[in-house]
Design a protein around this motif. Structure first.
Motif, PDB file in Angstrom:
ATOM      1  N   ARG A   1       3.838   1.744  -9.144  1.00 19.29           N
ATOM      2  CA  ARG A   1       2.992   1.571  -7.952  1.00 19.29           C
ATOM      3  C   ARG A   1       3.155   2.741  -6.985  1.00 19.29           C
ATOM      4  O   ARG A   1       2.172   3.259  -6.436  1.00 19.29           O
ATOM      5  N   ALA A   2       4.391   3.185  -6.738  1.00 21.27           N
ATOM      6  CA  ALA A   2       4.623   4.263  -5.781  1.00 21.27           C
ATOM      7  C   ALA A   2       4.041   5.584  -6.259  1.00 21.27           C
ATOM      8  O   ALA A   2       3.547   6.384  -5.457  1.00 21.27           O
ATOM      9  N   SER A   3       4.084   5.832  -7.555  1.00 23.96           N
ATOM     10  CA  SER A   3       3.585   7.091  -8.103  1.00 23.96           C
ATOM     11  C   SER A   3       2.068   7.123  -8.222  1.00 23.96           C
ATOM     12  O   SER A   3       1.498   8.178  -8.499  1.00 23.96           O
ATOM     13  N   GLY A   4       1.432   5.970  -8.022  1.00 30.52           N
ATOM     14  CA  GLY A   4      -0.021   5.898  -8.147  1.00 30.52           C
ATOM     15  C   GLY A   4      -0.479   5.585  -9.554  1.00 30.52           C
ATOM     16  O   GLY A   4      -1.690   5.481  -9.802  1.00 30.52           O
ATOM     17  N   GLU A   5       0.448   5.393 -10.495  1.00 33.28           N
ATOM     18  CA  GLU A   5       0.081   5.064 -11.867  1.00 33.28           C
ATOM     19  C   GLU A   5      -0.618   3.715 -11.937  1.00 33.28           C
ATOM     20  O   GLU A   5      -1.542   3.524 -12.747  1.00 33.28           O
ATOM     21  N   ALA A   6      -0.176   2.767 -11.114  1.00 31.82           N
ATOM     22  CA  ALA A   6      -0.796   1.439 -11.043  1.00 31.82           C
ATOM     23  C   ALA A   6      -1.281   1.215  -9.611  1.00 31.82           C
ATOM     24  O   ALA A   6      -0.518   1.405  -8.664  1.00 31.82           O
ATOM     25  N   PRO A   7      -2.529   0.827  -9.406  1.00 32.29           N
ATOM     26  CA  PRO A   7      -3.077   0.713  -8.047  1.00 32.29           C
ATOM     27  C   PRO A   7      -2.697  -0.578  -7.329  1.00 32.29           C
ATOM     28  O   PRO A   7      -2.831  -0.664  -6.114  1.00 32.29           O
ATOM     29  N   ILE A   8      -2.242  -1.602  -8.057  1.00 32.63           N
ATOM     30  CA  ILE A   8      -1.948  -2.894  -7.430  1.00 32.63           C
ATOM     31  C   ILE A   8      -0.598  -3.402  -7.929  1.00 32.63           C
ATOM     32  O   ILE A   8      -0.301  -3.350  -9.122  1.00 32.63           O
ATOM     33  N   LEU A   9       0.217  -3.893  -6.989  1.00 35.01           N
ATOM     34  CA  LEU A   9       1.466  -4.566  -7.305  1.00 35.01           C
ATOM     35  C   LEU A   9       1.420  -5.953  -6.680  1.00 35.01           C
ATOM     36  O   LEU A   9       1.294  -6.088  -5.466  1.00 35.01           O
ATOM     37  N   CYS A  10       1.487  -6.974  -7.525  1.00 34.97           N
ATOM     38  CA  CYS A  10       1.464  -8.359  -7.051  1.00 34.97           C
ATOM     39  C   CYS A  10       2.889  -8.806  -6.764  1.00 34.97           C
ATOM     40  O   CYS A  10       3.730  -8.853  -7.671  1.00 34.97           O
ATOM     41  N   LEU A  11       3.178  -9.141  -5.518  1.00 36.16           N
ATOM     42  CA  LEU A  11       4.535  -9.497  -5.126  1.00 36.16           C
ATOM     43  C   LEU A  11       4.961 -10.847  -5.686  1.00 36.16           C
ATOM     44  O   LEU A  11       6.138 -11.065  -5.972  1.00 36.16           O
ATOM     45  N   ALA A  12       4.020 -11.769  -5.823  1.00 34.34           N
ATOM     46  CA  ALA A  12       4.377 -13.107  -6.301  1.00 34.34           C
ATOM     47  C   ALA A  12       4.942 -13.069  -7.709  1.00 34.34           C
ATOM     48  O   ALA A  12       5.813 -13.869  -8.067  1.00 34.34           O
ATOM     49  N   THR A  13       4.456 -12.135  -8.513  1.00 29.37           N
ATOM     50  CA  THR A  13       4.883 -12.059  -9.917  1.00 29.37           C
ATOM     51  C   THR A  13       5.562 -10.742 -10.268  1.00 29.37           C
ATOM     52  O   THR A  13       6.077 -10.600 -11.382  1.00 29.37           O
ATOM     53  N   LEU A  14       5.545  -9.770  -9.332  1.00 26.25           N
ATOM     54  CA  LEU A  14       6.079  -8.431  -9.573  1.00 26.25           C
ATOM     55  C   LEU A  14       5.413  -7.790 -10.783  1.00 26.25           C
ATOM     56  O   LEU A  14       6.054  -7.123 -11.604  1.00 26.25           O
ATOM     57  N   GLU A  15       4.103  -7.970 -10.865  1.00 21.67           N
ATOM     58  CA  GLU A  15       3.297  -7.369 -11.932  1.00 21.67           C
ATOM     59  C   GLU A  15       2.388  -6.303 -11.347  1.00 21.67           C
ATOM     60  O   GLU A  15       1.910  -6.425 -10.209  1.00 21.67           O
ATOM     61  N   VAL A  16       2.135  -5.255 -12.104  1.00 22.55           N
ATOM     62  CA  VAL A  16       1.160  -4.253 -11.706  1.00 22.55           C
ATOM     63  C   VAL A  16      -0.160  -4.549 -12.410  1.00 22.55           C
ATOM     64  O   VAL A  16      -0.176  -5.042 -13.544  1.00 22.55           O
ATOM     65  N   ARG A  17      -1.248  -4.224 -11.714  1.00 21.00           N
ATOM     66  CA  ARG A  17      -2.576  -4.520 -12.252  1.00 21.00           C
ATOM     67  C   ARG A  17      -3.531  -3.391 -11.923  1.00 21.00           C
ATOM     68  O   ARG A  17      -3.312  -2.633 -10.965  1.00 21.00           O
ATOM     69  N   PRO A  18      -4.611  -3.277 -12.672  1.00 23.07           N
ATOM     70  CA  PRO A  18      -5.648  -2.305 -12.335  1.00 23.07           C
ATOM     71  C   PRO A  18      -6.421  -2.756 -11.096  1.00 23.07           C
ATOM     72  O   PRO A  18      -6.334  -3.908 -10.667  1.00 23.07           O
ATOM     73  N   VAL A  19      -7.207  -1.845 -10.557  1.00 25.03           N
ATOM     74  CA  VAL A  19      -7.880  -2.104  -9.285  1.00 25.03           C
ATOM     75  C   VAL A  19      -8.873  -3.241  -9.365  1.00 25.03           C
ATOM     76  O   VAL A  19      -9.181  -3.892  -8.368  1.00 25.03           O
ATOM     77  N   ASN A  20      -9.440  -3.505 -10.541  1.00 25.37           N
ATOM     78  CA  ASN A  20     -10.435  -4.569 -10.677  1.00 25.37           C
ATOM     79  C   ASN A  20      -9.809  -5.934 -10.961  1.00 25.37           C
ATOM     80  O   ASN A  20     -10.511  -6.906 -11.252  1.00 25.37           O
ATOM     81  N   GLU A  21      -8.486  -6.023 -10.898  1.00 29.10           N
ATOM     82  CA  GLU A  21      -7.806  -7.300 -11.110  1.00 29.10           C
ATOM     83  C   GLU A  21      -6.872  -7.574  -9.945  1.00 29.10           C
ATOM     84  O   GLU A  21      -5.652  -7.392 -10.040  1.00 29.10           O
TER      85      GLU A  21
ATOM     86  N   THR B   1       0.849  -1.182   0.000  1.00 31.58           N
ATOM     87  CA  THR B   1       0.000   0.000   0.000  1.00 31.58           C
ATOM     88  C   THR B   1       0.892   1.241   0.000  1.00 31.58           C
ATOM     89  O   THR B   1       2.004   1.219   0.513  1.00 31.58           O
ATOM     90  N   GLY B   2       0.382   2.309  -0.609  1.00 33.71           N
ATOM     91  CA  GLY B   2       1.170   3.520  -0.731  1.00 33.71           C
ATOM     92  C   GLY B   2       0.458   4.740  -0.203  1.00 33.71           C
ATOM     93  O   GLY B   2      -0.764   4.729   0.021  1.00 33.71           O
TER      94      GLY B   2
END
Length: 343
Positions: free
Chosen positions: A320-340, A219-220
């Motif tokens: 993720r830190a800048s707020g460009e992507a709302p979700i960062l998945c640690l298991a895969t180090l992927e960013v995702r939109p809020v609905n995913e 979370t940021g």
């Protein structure tokens, strides 16, 4: 903190205290003293776990460094008597004491009162944070060019110290947010570790030990009302119990306060410090025991190679830190939109 930061802090303190009298020599003396406690890395304690858990031990203890500051202050006064002993003592004391105090703000842990008590880890700043180091380095280079000018060094020390205060405030903001989420899940008493993500104080990671699962939350400060995304990782209670019966397993549990992941691989019992790094890229994994068909037998611990980290990590962290992507998945180090959300 990293060696460059500790040397810069020591040099800045040395220049601020003695720069008007000693010029560049004060900067050099401070930098050398600032790196002195970390020379314990050259000591081999016999096993990988021992080396890992003894680092930041006696050489970072205030019970050792305070008397050492008195002795070194006297020796340095003999070397450069034109600087009064009181100022030498102030220089050596400030540099040697601030080193472990700064380290204690990180996640690794610092045995401030060795041989008494447990390591202190406040977890408010990542071990490398440019926003802390740059205010020290910029005036330091200026003072090397213009020796004897101490005001820029003092200003840099004020700014860097203020940044440390900011990280504590940011940590408390995130802690309040995480506490509400855990309370809603009935986990208010679960062990939780809240720390900044690499190189920033804007993005934070919470690790929660919840029974047979480990929860990870990123979370940021720019998240606003975005719901928290919770990832789940399995824990292995039987392997944890086996490790707890081994001397080096007990040492790791003490050092990490139980924030370990255990795995059985190729007949070996592995323990990973989950506080440091990220899932899939934790830098410290140790082999504690081997099973030759007659149960776990203690082994002289050794460390597995550090996993490689791809360039996508820095990109994902920035998004993720800048707020460009709302979700960062640690298991895969992927960013995702809020609905995913992360799976």
């Amino acid at each position: 903190m990293d060696s460059i930061t500790q040397a810069a802090l020591g040099a800045a303190l040395g220049g601020a205290v003695a720069g008007k009298v000693l010029g560049r020599k004060a900067l050099i003396a401070g930098a050398v003293l600032g790196t002195l406690p970390d020379l314990d890395v050259v000591i081999d304690y016999g096993t990988a776990v021992a080396n890992f858990t003894q680092h930041r031990g006696f050489s970072h203890s205030l019970l050792v460094l305070v008397p050492l500051a008195v002795i070194l202050g006297w020796l340095l006064h003999r070397w450069q008597p034109r600087l009064p002993y009181r100022q030498w003592l102030l220089l050596t004391g400030l540099v040697l004491v601030t080193h472990p105090l700064l380290d204690s703000l990180t996640t690794y842990g610092t045995q401030l009162f060795w041989p008494l008590g447990r390591p202190v880890a406040i977890n408010s700043i990542f071990i490398i944070d440019p926003l802390y180091t740059l205010p020290l380095l910029v005036p330091l280079f200026y003072s090397l060019w213009q020796p004897g000018r101490v005001r820029p060094l003092i200003a840099g020390l004020v700014l860097s110290t203020a940044y440390l205060g900011w990280t504590l405030v940011a940590q408390q903001i995130i802690t309040n947010r995480i506490d509400q989420e855990l309370a809603a899940r009935g986990l208010e008493n679960a062990p939780a570790l809240i720390q900044p993500m690499p190189f920033t104080s804007l993005l934070w990671r919470a690790t929660v030990l919840a029974g047979d699962q480990r929860l990870e939350i990123v979370t940021g400060l720019f998240d606003g009302d975005i719901p928290l995304s919770v990832e789940r990782f399995p824990r292995n209670p039987s392997l944890a119990a086996a490790a707890a019966g081994l001397p080096e397993g007990q040492r790791l549990l003490w050092f990490t306060r139980g924030f370990l992941a255990f795995e059985q691989r190729d007949g070996r019992l592995l323990a990973t410090d989950i506080r440091l790094g990220l899932p899939g890229a934790h830098p410290f994994t140790f082999v504690l025991a081997e099973d030759q068909g007659n149960g776990w037998q203690p082994a002289s611990s050794y460390r597995l190679p550090r996993p490689a980290v791809g360039r996508q990590l820095l990109t994902a962290l920035w998004q993720r830190a800048s707020g460009e992507a709302p979700i960062l998945c640690l298991a895969t180090l992927e960013v995702r939109p809020v609905n995913e959300p992360c799976s």
